[in-house]
Write a protein that holds these residues in place. Structure first.
Motif, PDB file in Angstrom:
ATOM      1  N   UNK A  92       0.848  -1.199   0.000  1.00  0.00           N
ATOM      2  CA  UNK A  92       0.000   0.000   0.000  1.00  0.00           C
ATOM      3  C   UNK A  92       0.883   1.248   0.000  1.00  0.00           C
ATOM      4  N   UNK A  93       0.261   2.394   0.132  1.00  0.00           N
ATOM      5  CA  UNK A  93       1.000   3.655   0.199  1.00  0.00           C
ATOM      6  C   UNK A  93       1.919   3.714   1.415  1.00  0.00           C
ATOM      7  N   UNK A  94       1.684   2.866   2.395  1.00  0.00           N
ATOM      8  CA  UNK A  94       2.468   2.878   3.629  1.00  0.00           C
ATOM      9  C   UNK A  94       3.618   1.879   3.614  1.00  0.00           C
ATOM     10  N   UNK A  95       3.821   1.168   2.506  1.00  0.00           N
ATOM     11  CA  UNK A  95       4.841   0.128   2.425  1.00  0.00           C
ATOM     12  C   UNK A  95       5.881   0.449   1.349  1.00  0.00           C
ATOM     13  N   UNK A  96       7.015  -0.221   1.448  1.00  0.00           N
ATOM     14  CA  UNK A  96       8.045  -0.098   0.409  1.00  0.00           C
ATOM     15  C   UNK A  96       8.166  -1.376  -0.414  1.00  0.00           C
ATOM     16  N   UNK A  97       7.531  -2.444   0.066  1.00  0.00           N
ATOM     17  CA  UNK A  97       7.510  -3.709  -0.670  1.00  0.00           C
ATOM     18  C   UNK A  97       6.098  -4.284  -0.597  1.00  0.00           C
ATOM     19  N   UNK A  98       5.826  -5.235  -1.470  1.00  0.00           N
ATOM     20  CA  UNK A  98       4.536  -5.913  -1.449  1.00  0.00           C
ATOM     21  C   UNK A  98       4.563  -7.123  -2.351  1.00  0.00           C
ATOM     22  N   UNK A  99       3.617  -8.013  -2.134  1.00  0.00           N
ATOM     23  CA  UNK A  99       3.466  -9.182  -3.011  1.00  0.00           C
ATOM     24  C   UNK A  99       2.017  -9.265  -3.472  1.00  0.00           C
ATOM     25  N   UNK A 100       1.858  -9.806  -4.662  1.00  0.00           N
ATOM     26  CA  UNK A 100       0.532 -10.062  -5.214  1.00  0.00           C
ATOM     27  C   UNK A 100       0.558 -11.473  -5.789  1.00  0.00           C
ATOM     28  N   UNK A 101      -0.351 -12.310  -5.306  1.00  0.00           N
ATOM     29  CA  UNK A 101      -0.503 -13.657  -5.848  1.00  0.00           C
ATOM     30  C   UNK A 101      -1.706 -13.624  -6.770  1.00  0.00           C
ATOM     31  N   UNK A 102      -1.527 -14.139  -7.978  1.00  0.00           N
ATOM     32  CA  UNK A 102      -2.580 -14.032  -8.981  1.00  0.00           C
ATOM     33  C   UNK A 102      -2.602 -15.250  -9.886  1.00  0.00           C
ATOM     34  N   UNK A 103      -3.700 -15.375 -10.601  1.00  0.00           N
ATOM     35  CA  UNK A 103      -3.824 -16.361 -11.669  1.00  0.00           C
ATOM     36  C   UNK A 103      -4.252 -15.584 -12.917  1.00  0.00           C
ATOM     37  N   UNK A 104      -3.422 -15.655 -13.941  1.00  0.00           N
ATOM     38  CA  UNK A 104      -3.724 -15.020 -15.224  1.00  0.00           C
ATOM     39  C   UNK A 104      -4.061 -16.129 -16.209  1.00  0.00           C
ATOM     40  N   UNK A 105      -5.269 -16.087 -16.732  1.00  0.00           N
ATOM     41  CA  UNK A 105      -5.718 -17.127 -17.659  1.00  0.00           C
ATOM     42  C   UNK A 105      -5.445 -16.716 -19.098  1.00  0.00           C
ATOM     43  N   UNK A 106      -5.161 -17.707 -19.897  1.00  0.00           N
ATOM     44  CA  UNK A 106      -4.981 -17.501 -21.329  1.00  0.00           C
ATOM     45  C   UNK A 106      -5.628 -18.668 -22.049  1.00  0.00           C
ATOM     46  N   UNK A 107      -5.868 -18.482 -23.313  1.00  0.00           N
ATOM     47  CA  UNK A 107      -6.487 -19.558 -24.089  1.00  0.00           C
ATOM     48  C   UNK A 107      -5.587 -20.787 -24.001  1.00  0.00           C
ATOM     49  N   UNK A 108      -6.101 -21.835 -23.357  1.00  0.00           N
ATOM     50  CA  UNK A 108      -5.351 -23.080 -23.235  1.00  0.00           C
ATOM     51  C   UNK A 108      -4.676 -23.297 -21.901  1.00  0.00           C
ATOM     52  N   UNK A 109      -4.808 -22.366 -20.948  1.00  0.00           N
ATOM     53  CA  UNK A 109      -4.157 -22.587 -19.659  1.00  0.00           C
ATOM     54  C   UNK A 109      -4.197 -21.377 -18.758  1.00  0.00           C
ATOM     55  N   UNK A 110      -3.302 -21.389 -17.756  1.00  0.00           N
ATOM     56  CA  UNK A 110      -3.216 -20.251 -16.843  1.00  0.00           C
ATOM     57  C   UNK A 110      -1.817 -20.186 -16.252  1.00  0.00           C
ATOM     58  N   UNK A 111      -1.502 -19.025 -15.721  1.00  0.00           N
ATOM     59  CA  UNK A 111      -0.229 -18.753 -15.069  1.00  0.00           C
ATOM     60  C   UNK A 111      -0.541 -18.375 -13.632  1.00  0.00           C
ATOM     61  N   UNK A 112       0.035 -19.088 -12.675  1.00  0.00           N
ATOM     62  CA  UNK A 112      -0.179 -18.827 -11.252  1.00  0.00           C
ATOM     63  C   UNK A 112       1.153 -18.341 -10.706  1.00  0.00           C
ATOM     64  N   UNK A 113       1.188 -17.128 -10.175  1.00  0.00           N
ATOM     65  CA  UNK A 113       2.454 -16.534  -9.751  1.00  0.00           C
ATOM     66  C   UNK A 113       2.272 -15.693  -8.505  1.00  0.00           C
TER      67      UNK A 113
END
Length: 133
Positions: A92-113
């Motif tokens: 957030x605005x109060x931090x200098x680091x952060x992580x985001x866990x997501x799943x990005x889908x694409x035709x034929x699969x997905x990327x989990x990072x």
């Protein structure tokens, strides 16, 4: 008297990042440099939209200088179909680091990072990511 022309306009496209705003009002402002991402999640969403739109300059501009590649090879055949944010830590605005866990889908699969972000000169940038699954 001339016939009236229809004034119907195409509805503006919803932003690829998944928020209920138009691309122009959402990630488009960041891509054009009119605004900066206020959180790590906002940067993650804008980078996903940049992949969808094949905006290599934005991807490079928002990549940490320490880990930034010389170029991004975007596959013209890749069709991204959706983004799901699964978790965020700090970033957030109060931090200098952060992580985001997501799943990005694409035709034929997905990327989990789990992506790591840092502030450089006050701006959020993508540092690196760990593939999950």
């Amino acid at each position: 008297m001339a016939p009236k022309r229809s004034s119907r306009q195409q509805p503006a496209a919803v932003c690829p990042c998944g928020l209920a705003e138009t691309y122009e009002q959402c990630c488009g402002r960041l891509h054009r440099g009119e605004a900066a991402a206020s959180t790590a999640e906002t940067l993650m969403r804008s980078r996903y939209s940049a992949f969808v739109r094949r905006d290599e300059p934005y991807l490079l501009r928002t990549w940490h200088p320490r880990t930034r590649p010389a170029r991004v090879d975007l596959d013209p055949g890749m069709r991204w179909t959706g983004l799901e944010i699964l978790a965020t830590t700090d970033g957030s605005a109060f931090h200098t680091t952060g992580t985001v866990t997501f799943r990005a889908s694409f035709r034929g699969g997905s990327l989990h990072e789990r992506s790591r972000f840092e502030r450089v000169g006050g701006a959020w940038v993508y540092l690196d990511g760990e593939f999950l699954d």
